[in-house]
Design an enzyme around this catalytic site. Structure first.
Site, PDB file in Angstrom:
ATOM      1  CG  ASN A   1      -6.637  -0.653   1.534  1.00  0.00           C
ATOM      2  OD1 ASN A   1      -5.966  -0.249   0.588  1.00  0.00           O
ATOM      3  ND2 ASN A   1      -6.095  -1.130   2.650  1.00  0.00           N
TER       4      ASN A   1
ATOM      5  CB  CYS B   1      -0.955   0.004   1.181  1.00  0.00           C
ATOM      6  SG  CYS B   1      -2.034  -1.427   1.216  1.00  0.00           S
TER       7      CYS B   1
ATOM      8  CG  HIS C   1      -3.049   3.384   2.362  1.00  0.00           C
ATOM      9  ND1 HIS C   1      -3.604   3.084   1.129  1.00  0.00           N
ATOM     10  CD2 HIS C   1      -3.143   2.254   3.111  1.00  0.00           C
ATOM     11  CE1 HIS C   1      -4.005   1.827   1.137  1.00  0.00           C
ATOM     12  NE2 HIS C   1      -3.747   1.304   2.332  1.00  0.00           N
TER      13      HIS C   1
END
Ligand code: UT7
Length: 318
Positions: free
Chosen positions: A275, A112, A245
């Site tokens: 996500n 990520c 993020h």
């Protein structure tokens, strides 16, 4: 010589899955997912879509925004944890689909944090004169590495891609990049499988210690933001837009609170996109650029964190 983002783009697959639809497949509820994560829905790639296809759509949009033809691209850095195949890199596949042949093309694997890592590398290449128009992409199809029977993980992720074009500039642009990793935490978020001897060995699906990841993320996101501000002689009051993020609204809110950044100055897409790993930051950046929130001269703080564990920041003056 400095580097500056001159165009942004994004792509989300057409299929949208709501929490209610997910609750028909696994023992969960819209209420649990919304209150624990802030997620309302996620986009899912079609069976015939590959990560490079998502990347291509986002890249084309970024190039159009930059006013550049694909032939002008002389470097591709693509962040992904869900590549089309073991090799060649998804960056090389994207290069072919764009119809270009110039410069290096390679993938970055920092989960990520991948986009922040990729942008950090591209910044060095552009600043040193090794690349003029660097295409930096985050693209993921997490729906293919999820255990759709594990309610603790399958509710959290979605598919998508975001891209930027980075070009030389006389004024910064990118003010600083700070990248970190601590491999001691490699087991708390992983897809612990591999291809060997013609077979998949290990578990080719995402495994996670949710609580440990949560605490680690809140700690390092705030730390790395302070590190970037200190390096630039700035305080948190200078942050016009915080783009962390997009993992979980509670992680994002806790980070903003620690940094004393009002929630109105944080760009949030986790509710609509879930996500999307390496794609989450460029997707959010593109949204806030296109809807006019991010304006010339403003400070934008990008904060990545993900498996590895990896984390990092990119501080921009837009
Ligand atoms: O890019 C980084 C990627 N990863 C992350 O960002 C994940 C970070 N971690 C998190 O976001 C949170 O830890 C989760 C959202 C994964 C979990 O939230 P939590 O508040 O930490 O819940 P929990 O794991 O402590 O679980 C609480 C309860 C448990 O039930 P019991 O043991 O209290 O009876 C779970 O079994 O919630 C249960 N649970 C669920 N219930 C309904 C876990 N997942 C679900 C679900 N639906 N999807």
């Amino acid at each position: 010589m400095h580097s500056r983002i001159v165009g942004t783009g994004s792509y989300l697959p057409a299929q949208v899955m709501s929490n209610a639809e997910l609750a028909q497949r696994v023992d969960t509820s819209d209420e649990w997912i919304r209150t624990r994560t802030g997620i309302r829905q996620r986009h899912l790639a079609a069976p015939d879509e590959k990560t490079s296809d998502l990347a291509l759509a986002a890249a084309r949009e970024a190039l159009t925004a930059a006013g550049l033809a694909p032939a002008a691209v002389d470097m591709i850095v693509l962040a992904t944890t869900t590549p089309d195949m073991v090799f060649p890199s998804t960056a090389c596949i994207l290069q072919d689909k764009l119809g270009t042949r110039n410069g290096p093309a390679f993938d970055v694997q920092a989960v990520c944090s991948g986009f922040v890592y990729a942008l950090g590398l591209a910044d060095l290449m552009v600043k040193s004169g090794q690349a003029r128009n660097a295409l930096v992409v985050g693209a993921e199809i997490y729906s293919r590495i999820l255990d759709w029977n594990d309610r603790g993980t399958c509710v959290l992720f979605g598919d998508g891609a975001g891209a930027v074009v980075l070009a030389p500039a006389s004024e910064p642009g990118i003010l600083s990049t700070h990248l970190h990793a601590d491999g001691h935490y490699r087991d708390i978020l992983a897809v612990p499988g591999t291809v060997a001897h013609g077979e998949v060995s290990g578990t080719p699906l995402l495994t996670m210690e949710g609580n440990t990841v949560f605490k680690f993320a809140v700690k390092v996101l705030a730390e790395v933001a302070h590190e970037a501000l200190a390096a630039n002689g700035l305080t948190t009051a200078a942050i016009d837009w915080l783009i962390p993020h997009q993992a979980n609204i509670r992680i994002m809110d806790a980070t903003a609170k620690k940094l004393h950044v009002p929630l109105e100055r944080m760009v949030t897409t986790v509710d609509r996109h879930a996500n999307t790993s390496a794609a989450s930051i460029p997707l959010a950046l593109d949204l806030a650029v296109r809807d006019g929130r991010i304006r010339s001269g403003q400070h934008v703080m990008l904060l990545g964190v993900g498996g590895g564990f990896t984390w990092g920041s990119v501080l921009l003056r837009w």
